[in-house]
Design a protein around this motif. Sequence first.
Motif, PDB file in Angstrom:
ATOM      1  N   TYR A   1       2.039  -7.901  24.175  1.00  0.00           N
ATOM      2  CA  TYR A   1       0.822  -7.141  24.106  1.00  0.00           C
ATOM      3  C   TYR A   1       0.191  -7.223  23.111  1.00  0.00           C
ATOM      4  O   TYR A   1      -0.813  -7.281  22.644  1.00  0.00           O
ATOM      5  CB  TYR A   1       0.629  -5.894  23.974  1.00  0.00           C
TER       6      TYR A   1
ATOM      7  N   VAL B   1       1.224  -7.669  19.960  1.00  0.00           N
ATOM      8  CA  VAL B   1       0.924  -6.767  18.907  1.00  0.00           C
ATOM      9  C   VAL B   1       1.507  -7.391  17.716  1.00  0.00           C
ATOM     10  O   VAL B   1       2.931  -7.380  17.495  1.00  0.00           O
ATOM     11  CB  VAL B   1       1.174  -5.332  19.407  1.00  0.00           C
TER      12      VAL B   1
ATOM     13  N   ILE C   1       2.882   0.833  23.035  1.00  0.00           N
ATOM     14  CA  ILE C   1       2.118  -0.617  23.117  1.00  0.00           C
ATOM     15  C   ILE C   1       1.682  -0.411  23.026  1.00  0.00           C
ATOM     16  O   ILE C   1       0.102  -1.407  22.446  1.00  0.00           O
ATOM     17  CB  ILE C   1       3.554  -1.277  22.745  1.00  0.00           C
TER      18      ILE C   1
ATOM     19  N   ASP D   1       2.327  -4.215  12.433  1.00  0.00           N
ATOM     20  CA  ASP D   1       1.400  -2.882  12.313  1.00  0.00           C
ATOM     21  C   ASP D   1       2.764  -2.015  12.689  1.00  0.00           C
ATOM     22  O   ASP D   1       2.069  -0.701  12.502  1.00  0.00           O
ATOM     23  CB  ASP D   1       0.185  -2.850  13.004  1.00  0.00           C
TER      24      ASP D   1
ATOM     25  N   LEU E   1       5.848  -6.755  22.472  1.00  0.00           N
ATOM     26  CA  LEU E   1       5.382  -6.317  21.159  1.00  0.00           C
ATOM     27  C   LEU E   1       4.432  -7.935  21.468  1.00  0.00           C
ATOM     28  O   LEU E   1       3.865  -8.426  21.370  1.00  0.00           O
ATOM     29  CB  LEU E   1       6.225  -6.518  20.448  1.00  0.00           C
TER      30      LEU E   1
ATOM     31  N   ALA F   1      -1.815   0.739  22.252  1.00  0.00           N
ATOM     32  CA  ALA F   1      -2.510   0.307  20.876  1.00  0.00           C
ATOM     33  C   ALA F   1      -3.379  -1.288  20.970  1.00  0.00           C
ATOM     34  O   ALA F   1      -4.331  -1.365  20.916  1.00  0.00           O
ATOM     35  CB  ALA F   1      -0.973   0.064  20.213  1.00  0.00           C
ATOM     36  N   SER F   2      -2.426  -2.290  22.167  1.00  0.00           N
ATOM     37  CA  SER F   2      -2.972  -3.839  22.258  1.00  0.00           C
ATOM     38  C   SER F   2      -4.377  -3.290  22.380  1.00  0.00           C
ATOM     39  O   SER F   2      -5.316  -4.458  22.243  1.00  0.00           O
ATOM     40  CB  SER F   2      -2.044  -3.926  23.273  1.00  0.00           C
TER      41      SER F   2
ATOM     42  N   GLU G   1      -5.982  -4.179  15.188  1.00  0.00           N
ATOM     43  CA  GLU G   1      -4.970  -4.737  13.959  1.00  0.00           C
ATOM     44  C   GLU G   1      -5.125  -4.973  12.407  1.00  0.00           C
ATOM     45  O   GLU G   1      -6.192  -4.380  12.454  1.00  0.00           O
ATOM     46  CB  GLU G   1      -4.863  -6.544  14.172  1.00  0.00           C
TER      47      GLU G   1
END
Length: 348
Positions: A220, A222, A181, A226, A217, A184-185, A190
Amino acid sequence: MVTVNSCEQCKGKILLINSGKLLLHIDQIDVAERVKAHLDIKGIKSVLAHPWLQICFGSTTDLQRYISLVESQLTDKQMQQFSGRLLSHKTVEGHSFNDYPLSQLSLIIENPDFVKIIQEKLYQSFIQPVINTKTKEVAGYEFLLRPASRLYPFSPGDLFMFARHSGLQSLLDSQTRINAIRTASHMVPEGKKLFINFLPSSIYNPEHCLKSTFKALEDYDVNPQDIVFEVVESEKIRDLSHLKSIFTCYKKAGVKVALDDIGAGYSTIEVLKELKPDYAKIDRRVIQNCHKDPVKMSKIKKLRAITKEMKITLLAEGIESEEEFKAVKPVTDLVQGYYFGRPLKKPC
């Protein structure tokens, strides 16, 4: 060396110590006396205050030798039945020391490199693109665990197998989800789907164990919509109702779920109907050389019909050639594999 604090609650911390006390809880006096006598013969001082047998150690090497001698005097059943703990000579604020079955404690003591990798998070998330079959554009990425240090290489499968047998699985599984996570951030825009693996057996209580994941989530920033959490390929579906409760918890939080390795042994139709995943990933063994195998193509087309009826997005993973891609392109929504890109630190 090592012990773990509240690992089962996904908040555990591993403490590495080089010297201290090995405390064995052996509640059968005859067995405890036999172990002590064997240690005496080997010239190792121990103190028996039933049911505790205490052995002091001054180095990791000594500790590994001592636990090996203890193990030699016990059956596999007794290694599961009796427990032990490690205590440092120094007081360590904020850490409590739990008992572990000797079978787990022995693994922890004998595999310091794996413990260090988990303790110090010496791993990173590589990402592999997931491609939209129709547009050939990147629809998302799968996050895969890789070593972060050349000094501490590992196979992800071996690391998770060690964690499972040593009682560190919940901790490692939770940490790697959060690591994915975090990665990904700051690497993935996005709107792209983020496929992140999880181990159902590490989540004993979904409402409790997944709190750290949902907090990540939020921390960060996110978008939960997603996220696609998928059952990793090493897991077998032993407890369908437990897995269903995990899927329900994830969906309630707004994230998607995926079922991995469909078409590989278990009853696909029944499992899909029971779990109702958002995504279904075809087993790579079915995909391999499917363009040469009418039986495999028939199975893939059948999976397409089932998932289409249930409005499940179908993904073919393990695509390694143009021929395989052409074969599955008309009957899948998403594809993934070395043909489109190997796992890398950053998106291409």
